[in-house]
Design an enzyme around this catalytic site. Structure first.
Site, PDB file in Angstrom:
ATOM      1  N   ILE A 562       0.856  -1.185   0.000  1.00  0.00           N
ATOM      2  CA  ILE A 562       0.000   0.000   0.000  1.00  0.00           C
ATOM      3  C   ILE A 562       0.891   1.232   0.000  1.00  0.00           C
ATOM      4  CG2 ILE A 562      -1.804   1.276   1.211  1.00  0.00           C
ATOM      5  CD1 ILE A 562      -2.685  -1.392   2.455  1.00  0.00           C
ATOM      6  N   HIS A 563       0.798   2.007  -1.062  1.00  0.00           N
ATOM      7  CA  HIS A 563       1.647   3.186  -1.264  1.00  0.00           C
ATOM      8  C   HIS A 563       0.763   4.434  -1.131  1.00  0.00           C
ATOM      9  CE1 HIS A 563       4.372   6.069  -3.091  1.00  0.00           C
ATOM     10  NE2 HIS A 563       5.301   5.138  -3.238  1.00  0.00           N
ATOM     11  N   VAL A 564       1.027   5.225  -0.085  1.00  0.00           N
ATOM     12  CA  VAL A 564       0.207   6.408   0.184  1.00  0.00           C
ATOM     13  C   VAL A 564       0.843   7.635  -0.455  1.00  0.00           C
ATOM     14  CG1 VAL A 564      -0.839   7.872   1.934  1.00  0.00           C
ATOM     15  CG2 VAL A 564      -0.570   5.416   2.358  1.00  0.00           C
TER      16      VAL A 564
END
Length: 642
Positions: A562-564
């Site tokens: 998960i890349h914010v």
């Protein structure tokens, strides 16, 4: 601050150790030339001083080449107490006991039996030196094990350097303690053997206490970057990795050059006050100034470093020391000028040390990315190895200058010839000035691992780990077991949305630079709030130090990243709060991360959340939701693994 007590205890760990280090590296030769051979004839004492100087120099140079091996032994240590704690306690206690014995003149043998003194002194010194190195390497080697975040490392380094006030306290109390105890036992107001013995015992007790504080007051953190390199490293592999880490070598070289000059000056400072200025009672100034400065430089460094680069801090600090040398060269008879020079000389040293140790620490990840080998304690063993080389030079130079300039035994300022003073200044100031200028030039032009570059290196390392599904042997075994125990992994694996927002195809994502499309398998979500929730039951594979990326593995064996945000790596964790750590288990729906959407936009970046499937060819097919809007917990995808 959640790590306050860990940082506090880490700082205390260096108080006693830095006191021991200063006592031996700087004042041992003062003790040797003034009190160790008291009562022995001048000709005999001169011979013994030369012998001790030569022995210490030769032994310390020989020990230098063992330090990387010591680092490798520590790196290969694997106990339930961690990698560093056994060495902090065992080596810390041993070296502390031996420093007290050495400063007793080996129980008085130095004054009564030169032969037996020499026979016992040599092995005692070697054992002390080796265990001192184990304690020193394990202490500073802990930093990358306590955190992988560059800013947090600066806090630990600053606290360790603040703990270095122990060496300044030594300078302040040296003369009062030694003379007071000597007077108590002999009735004479001088620096006699009883005072030096008591001083050695005092330092030993402080060193033991502080070793216990840091050992039991700090804890290593698990991370994928460390877990993946748990295999033992051979000496051949270690030396290959070090020799191919060019940035570690370029960082070490100017520190060594600087250390040579600094060690000679520091070791001879007592002689300047006693034999050149004829003001030995003012020697406490050289301890008071850095002690006071330490209360400001250590806490200020992380603050300044948020706005000013390490290289700038290092350069300005070195220039201040160069000015100090010029003042001392041309005026040692004006107390105001000398005090000004002392301020310019001692205050910047904390900044220089922190800049160098942080750069060396960051070269650990540089070497891991470049060579595939992570050498924590070995890399940080370079710094004490360099200090040991400098100390050897200091001990050798101090002993040689003291004898050559006539600054031994009962000599006074009035008995020192102009030639002796000229020799003193040539070594203590002129030579050191040239070395400082050379160190500055090397660091400016050859050291390339900046804070920004280190952030990108760590980001790339962790991206590789998450993308390749690497999380260490322990996680691999756990994953293998989960596949056997959970046949559901052979079917469609559910993936819930980790955030509230609107869905978007990866092909339609526009990054912070205007580039369209994101490579990989997955889906994007434009968030409507700043919470990242667990999309399934599982555990954290890797949490990026910049906190904007987290790698997860479900109990069914599905890996996601998960890349914010886009471009948010450059925020270095600002605006992000992690609620879990690497290796930690969680249940579906738990909050894993929170992020400040407004701050991301203030930095000029996008807050788009990218959910990637990171098992590459193992992903047979993936069915993504057709819903335009999702809430956390809603179905986001179903994934089939081969």
């Amino acid at each position: 601050m959640k790590n306050f007590w860990s940082i506090f205890n880490f700082a205390w760990g260096n108080v006693g150790h830095s006191a021991l280090s200063m006592t031996f590296s700087t004042y041992f030769m003062v003790y040797v030339t003034t009190a160790m051979f008291a009562g022995v004839s001048k000709s005999q004492s001169s011979k013994l001083i030369v012998m001790i100087t030569t022995l210490v120099f030769a032994i310390r140079i020989a020990e230098i080449f063992i330090d990387p091996i010591i680092g490798n032994i520590i790196d290969n240590t694997n106990t339930r107490w961690g990698k560093f704690k056994p060495w902090l306690i065992g080596a810390g206690v041993t070296s502390a006991v031996l420093i007290a014995i050495i400063f007793s003149g080996i129980f008085g043998l130095s004054r009564f039996n030169a032969t037996w003194f020499t026979i016992i002194f040599i092995p005692a010194f070697i054992i002390f030196d080796v265990f001192y190195s184990f304690r020193d390497v394990s202490y500073w080697g802990m930093i990358p094990a306590l955190t992988a975040d560059s800013h947090e490392r600066s806090l630990y380094t600053a606290s360790g350097n603040f703990g270095g006030l122990g060496q300044n306290i030594v300078t302040i109390i040296l003369v009062p303690v030694v003379t007071s105890v000597t007077y108590l036992f002999t009735g004479k107001h001088d620096e006699g053997q009883p005072g030096w013995t008591a001083f050695g015992v005092l330092i030993g007790v402080a060193a033991i206490a502080c070793s216990l504080i840091v050992a039991f007051g700090t804890h290593e953190k698990k991370s994928a970057l460390r877990e993946v390199t748990k295999k033992k490293t051979s000496l051949k592999d270690m030396f290959w990795a070090l020799s191919h880490n060019d940035q570690m070598l370029w960082t070490a070289l100017p520190y060594l050059v600087y250390g040579f000059g600094n060690a000679a000056t520091t070791g001879l400072m007592f002689y300047m006050f006693k034999y050149v200025m004829d003001k030995p009672g003012l020697f406490w100034i050289t301890g008071a100034i850095p002690t006071i400065a330490g209360f400001f430089t250590s806490p200020l460094y992380p603050v300044i470093n948020k706005w000013v680069t390490r290289k700038t801090i290092y350069s300005v600090s070195m220039c201040a020391m160069i000015v100090a040398y010029l003042l001392l060269i041309f005026s040692t008879d004006n107390l105001a000028v000398v005090v000004t020079a002392m301020i310019l000389y001692y205050v910047p040293q904390g900044f220089i040390f922190m800049a160098v140790i942080l750069t060396l620490t960051d070269t650990i990840e540089y070497g891991q990315l470049k060579n595939g080998s992570r050498n924590e304690a070995v890399t940080l063993a370079i710094r004490p190895m360099l200090d040991k080389m400098s100390s050897a030079i200091s001990n050798g130079v101090v002993g040689w200058v003291a004898v050559a300039a006539g600054m031994t035994g009962t000599a006074t300022a009035a008995s020192i010839t102009p030639g002796g003073i000229t020799l003193f200044k040539a070594v203590a100031f002129w030579a050191a000035l040239i070395l400082h200028v050379l160190a500055l030039l090397i660091y400016i032009f050859k050291v390339k691992v900046t804070e920004k570059k280190h952030g990108k290196i760590v980001d790339e390392l962790q991206r590789q780990l998450a993308t390749e599904g690497i999380s260490g042997e322990e996680d691999s075994n756990r994953l293998a077991a989960s596949h056997v125990a959970q046949p559901a992994s052979e079917g469609l694996l559910p993936l819930a949305s980790p955030v509230d927002g609107t869905t978007q195809s990866l092909a339609d994502v526009v990054d912070e630079n205007g580039k369209v499309g994101v490579a990989g398998k997955g889906i994007a979500i434009q968030p409507t709030n700043g919470n990242i929730y667990a999309p399934f039951d599982g555990h954290v594979v890797v949490l990026f130090t910049t906190k904007h990326v987290i790698g997860l593995r479900s109990d069914d064996g599905l890996d996601v990243l998960i890349h914010v945000g886009l471009g948010t790596v450059n925020m270095r964790g600002e605006g992000f709060i992690n609620h879990v750590e690497s290796g930690q288990s969680f249940k579906k729906g738990e909050v894993l991360l929170t992020f400040d959407r407004d701050k991301i936009r203030q930095f000029g970046y996008k807050d788009t959340v990218i959910v990637l499937l990171t098992q590459g060819k193992q992903v047979d097919q993936a069915h993504y939701t057709s819903e335009a809007t999702v809430h956390h917990g809603d179905n986001l995808a179903k994934v089939q693994l081969k």
